[in-house]
Design a protein around this motif. Structure first.
Motif, PDB file in Angstrom:
ATOM      1  N   HIS A  35       0.837  -1.190   0.000  1.00  0.00           N
ATOM      2  CA  HIS A  35       0.000   0.000   0.000  1.00  0.00           C
ATOM      3  C   HIS A  35       0.874   1.244   0.000  1.00  0.00           C
ATOM      4  O   HIS A  35       1.963   1.244   0.559  1.00  0.00           O
ATOM      5  N   ILE A  36       0.404   2.284  -0.635  1.00  0.00           N
ATOM      6  CA  ILE A  36       1.101   3.566  -0.609  1.00  0.00           C
ATOM      7  C   ILE A  36       0.478   4.345   0.537  1.00  0.00           C
ATOM      8  O   ILE A  36      -0.617   4.891   0.415  1.00  0.00           O
ATOM      9  N   GLY A  37       1.152   4.357   1.681  1.00  0.00           N
ATOM     10  CA  GLY A  37       0.586   4.842   2.928  1.00  0.00           C
ATOM     11  C   GLY A  37       0.048   6.253   2.905  1.00  0.00           C
ATOM     12  O   GLY A  37      -1.006   6.527   3.471  1.00  0.00           O
ATOM     13  N   TYR A  38       0.749   7.180   2.248  1.00  0.00           N
ATOM     14  CA  TYR A  38       0.299   8.564   2.296  1.00  0.00           C
ATOM     15  C   TYR A  38      -1.053   8.739   1.620  1.00  0.00           C
ATOM     16  O   TYR A  38      -1.756   9.698   1.882  1.00  0.00           O
ATOM     17  N   ARG A  39      -1.454   7.821   0.749  1.00  0.00           N
ATOM     18  CA  ARG A  39      -2.768   7.917   0.119  1.00  0.00           C
ATOM     19  C   ARG A  39      -3.882   7.697   1.136  1.00  0.00           C
ATOM     20  O   ARG A  39      -5.002   8.102   0.930  1.00  0.00           O
ATOM     21  N   TYR A  40      -3.578   7.019   2.223  1.00  0.00           N
ATOM     22  CA  TYR A  40      -4.606   6.634   3.166  1.00  0.00           C
ATOM     23  C   TYR A  40      -4.679   7.536   4.379  1.00  0.00           C
ATOM     24  O   TYR A  40      -5.736   7.737   4.934  1.00  0.00           O
ATOM     25  N   ASP A  41      -3.553   8.032   4.831  1.00  0.00           N
ATOM     26  CA  ASP A  41      -3.583   8.764   6.082  1.00  0.00           C
ATOM     27  C   ASP A  41      -2.490   9.814   6.133  1.00  0.00           C
ATOM     28  O   ASP A  41      -1.493   9.650   6.820  1.00  0.00           O
ATOM     29  N   VAL A  42      -2.673  10.903   5.418  1.00  0.00           N
ATOM     30  CA  VAL A  42      -1.663  11.954   5.417  1.00  0.00           C
ATOM     31  C   VAL A  42      -1.647  12.721   6.725  1.00  0.00           C
ATOM     32  O   VAL A  42      -0.720  13.465   6.999  1.00  0.00           O
ATOM     33  N   ASN A  43      -2.672  12.550   7.539  1.00  0.00           N
ATOM     34  CA  ASN A  43      -2.766  13.299   8.786  1.00  0.00           C
ATOM     35  C   ASN A  43      -2.298  12.511   9.995  1.00  0.00           C
ATOM     36  O   ASN A  43      -2.492  12.951  11.119  1.00  0.00           O
ATOM     37  N   LEU A  44      -1.710  11.336   9.782  1.00  0.00           N
ATOM     38  CA  LEU A  44      -1.232  10.553  10.918  1.00  0.00           C
ATOM     39  C   LEU A  44      -0.111  11.323  11.600  1.00  0.00           C
ATOM     40  O   LEU A  44       0.954  11.544  11.045  1.00  0.00           O
ATOM     41  N   ILE A  45      -0.364  11.763  12.802  1.00  0.00           N
ATOM     42  CA  ILE A  45       0.599  12.565  13.547  1.00  0.00           C
ATOM     43  C   ILE A  45       1.553  11.632  14.278  1.00  0.00           C
ATOM     44  O   ILE A  45       1.124  10.652  14.880  1.00  0.00           O
ATOM     45  N   PRO A  46       2.834  11.917  14.242  1.00  0.00           N
ATOM     46  CA  PRO A  46       3.789  11.061  14.943  1.00  0.00           C
ATOM     47  C   PRO A  46       3.479  10.978  16.434  1.00  0.00           C
ATOM     48  O   PRO A  46       3.075  11.955  17.053  1.00  0.00           O
ATOM     49  N   ASP A  47       3.668   9.801  16.989  1.00  0.00           N
ATOM     50  CA  ASP A  47       3.498   9.585  18.425  1.00  0.00           C
ATOM     51  C   ASP A  47       4.799  10.024  19.094  1.00  0.00           C
ATOM     52  O   ASP A  47       5.808   9.330  19.054  1.00  0.00           O
ATOM     53  N   TYR A  48       4.779  11.206  19.694  1.00  0.00           N
ATOM     54  CA  TYR A  48       6.002  11.778  20.255  1.00  0.00           C
ATOM     55  C   TYR A  48       6.518  11.035  21.481  1.00  0.00           C
ATOM     56  O   TYR A  48       7.632  11.288  21.928  1.00  0.00           O
ATOM     57  N   THR A  49       5.754  10.097  22.010  1.00  0.00           N
ATOM     58  CA  THR A  49       6.289   9.266  23.094  1.00  0.00           C
ATOM     59  C   THR A  49       7.298   8.259  22.541  1.00  0.00           C
ATOM     60  O   THR A  49       8.060   7.675  23.285  1.00  0.00           O
ATOM     61  N   ARG A  50       7.313   8.087  21.225  1.00  0.00           N
ATOM     62  CA  ARG A  50       8.211   7.128  20.591  1.00  0.00           C
ATOM     63  C   ARG A  50       9.400   7.802  19.899  1.00  0.00           C
ATOM     64  O   ARG A  50      10.134   7.169  19.160  1.00  0.00           O
ATOM     65  N   ILE A  51       9.606   9.062  20.153  1.00  0.00           N
ATOM     66  CA  ILE A  51      10.675   9.802  19.488  1.00  0.00           C
ATOM     67  C   ILE A  51      12.044   9.254  19.895  1.00  0.00           C
ATOM     68  O   ILE A  51      12.258   8.873  21.038  1.00  0.00           O
ATOM     69  N   THR A  52      12.950   9.214  18.941  1.00  0.00           N
ATOM     70  CA  THR A  52      14.289   8.695  19.230  1.00  0.00           C
ATOM     71  C   THR A  52      15.110   9.760  19.958  1.00  0.00           C
ATOM     72  O   THR A  52      14.833  10.955  19.832  1.00  0.00           O
ATOM     73  N   PRO A  53      16.124   9.347  20.713  1.00  0.00           N
ATOM     74  CA  PRO A  53      16.985  10.338  21.377  1.00  0.00           C
ATOM     75  C   PRO A  53      17.617  11.322  20.377  1.00  0.00           C
ATOM     76  O   PRO A  53      17.735  12.504  20.670  1.00  0.00           O
ATOM     77  N   PHE A  54      18.004  10.842  19.207  1.00  0.00           N
ATOM     78  CA  PHE A  54      18.581  11.731  18.192  1.00  0.00           C
ATOM     79  C   PHE A  54      17.570  12.801  17.785  1.00  0.00           C
ATOM     80  O   PHE A  54      17.901  13.982  17.717  1.00  0.00           O
ATOM     81  N   LEU A  55      16.335  12.387  17.479  1.00  0.00           N
ATOM     82  CA  LEU A  55      15.312  13.345  17.062  1.00  0.00           C
ATOM     83  C   LEU A  55      14.974  14.325  18.172  1.00  0.00           C
ATOM     84  O   LEU A  55      14.744  15.506  17.918  1.00  0.00           O
ATOM     85  N   ASN A  68       6.997  18.808  12.209  1.00  0.00           N
ATOM     86  CA  ASN A  68       5.982  18.895  11.163  1.00  0.00           C
ATOM     87  C   ASN A  68       6.536  18.709   9.760  1.00  0.00           C
ATOM     88  O   ASN A  68       5.865  18.191   8.896  1.00  0.00           O
ATOM     89  N   TRP A  69       7.759  19.084   9.488  1.00  0.00           N
ATOM     90  CA  TRP A  69       8.292  18.888   8.138  1.00  0.00           C
ATOM     91  C   TRP A  69       8.636  17.432   7.878  1.00  0.00           C
ATOM     92  O   TRP A  69       8.856  17.024   6.742  1.00  0.00           O
ATOM     93  N   LEU A  70       8.645  16.616   8.942  1.00  0.00           N
ATOM     94  CA  LEU A  70       8.937  15.189   8.793  1.00  0.00           C
ATOM     95  C   LEU A  70       7.720  14.299   9.035  1.00  0.00           C
ATOM     96  O   LEU A  70       7.836  13.089   9.017  1.00  0.00           O
ATOM     97  N   GLU A  71       6.546  14.909   9.275  1.00  0.00           N
ATOM     98  CA  GLU A  71       5.382  14.090   9.623  1.00  0.00           C
ATOM     99  C   GLU A  71       4.994  13.125   8.518  1.00  0.00           C
ATOM    100  O   GLU A  71       4.471  12.062   8.788  1.00  0.00           O
ATOM    101  N   ASP A  72       5.246  13.466   7.273  1.00  0.00           N
ATOM    102  CA  ASP A  72       4.859  12.566   6.190  1.00  0.00           C
ATOM    103  C   ASP A  72       6.001  11.656   5.734  1.00  0.00           C
ATOM    104  O   ASP A  72       5.909  11.002   4.704  1.00  0.00           O
ATOM    105  N   ARG A 113      12.658   8.826   9.948  1.00  0.00           N
ATOM    106  CA  ARG A 113      12.905  10.270  10.057  1.00  0.00           C
ATOM    107  C   ARG A 113      14.346  10.531  10.485  1.00  0.00           C
ATOM    108  O   ARG A 113      15.020  11.395   9.938  1.00  0.00           O
ATOM    109  N   GLU A 114      14.807   9.769  11.470  1.00  0.00           N
ATOM    110  CA  GLU A 114      16.177   9.940  11.950  1.00  0.00           C
ATOM    111  C   GLU A 114      17.187   9.615  10.851  1.00  0.00           C
ATOM    112  O   GLU A 114      18.121  10.385  10.598  1.00  0.00           O
ATOM    113  N   LEU A 115      16.995   8.489  10.183  1.00  0.00           N
ATOM    114  CA  LEU A 115      17.934   8.097   9.145  1.00  0.00           C
ATOM    115  C   LEU A 115      17.920   9.069   7.963  1.00  0.00           C
ATOM    116  O   LEU A 115      18.970   9.339   7.368  1.00  0.00           O
ATOM    117  N   LEU A 116      16.749   9.606   7.640  1.00  0.00           N
ATOM    118  CA  LEU A 116      16.675  10.577   6.545  1.00  0.00           C
ATOM    119  C   LEU A 116      17.464  11.844   6.879  1.00  0.00           C
ATOM    120  O   LEU A 116      18.232  12.342   6.061  1.00  0.00           O
TER     121      LEU A 116
END
Length: 138
Positions: A35-55, A68-72, A113-116
């Motif tokens: 599936h091409i994910g962004y077609r289904y849920d472009v508004n999925l907001i990242p769960d900030y409880t799962r943010i990496t230490p780097f981010l 916000n620039w990395l949400e998609d 997001r971190e690797l990008l």
């Protein structure tokens, strides 16, 4: 969860379109086998409880409250291999084989997001060569 439906079908979890290959609808989805994910849920907001230490450190350093620039940015696949799409070089960046992927989509997306960011800051990014080749000397 934001965006819990798409064209009349309920989205039960963020991993649904990774685990459910049966509902591939577009010809492109059938061609790539996912599936091409962004077609289904472009508004999925990242769960900030799962943010990496780097981010977390990156956001603090930049003085940002969100990503916000990395949400998609999401973990995808190219030719069956985990990858991230980099709009700057208009191509997929494959995840090294030795990187162990988390078992849920939110954590995979945070890792993407971190690797990008790390790839875009790398001297190996194609934009570095373009900058060197086309920079105006002033």
């Amino acid at each position: 969860m934001a965006g819990t439906s798409y064209k009349g079908s309920d989205i039960k979890s963020v991993d649904q379109f990774i685990k459910d290959k049966a509902g591939l609808s577009s010809s492109r989805e059938k061609e790539i086998g996912q599936h091409i994910g962004y077609r289904y849920d472009v508004n999925l907001i990242p769960d900030y409880t799962r943010i990496t230490p780097f981010l977390k450190g990156y956001m603090e350093f930049m003085g940002w409250d969100d990503l916000n620039w990395l949400e998609d940015v999401h973990m995808g696949y190219e030719e069956g291999e985990p990858a991230i799409f980099d709009r700057n070089c208009n191509g997929w960046v494959r995840i090294p084989k030795n990187v162990k992927l988390p078992d849920n989509q939110q954590d995979r997306d945070m890792m993407a997001r971190e690797l990008l960011i790390k790839f875009q800051m790398s001297p190996n990014h194609p934009m570095v060569q373009l900058n060197k080749a086309y920079r105006k000397v002033g």
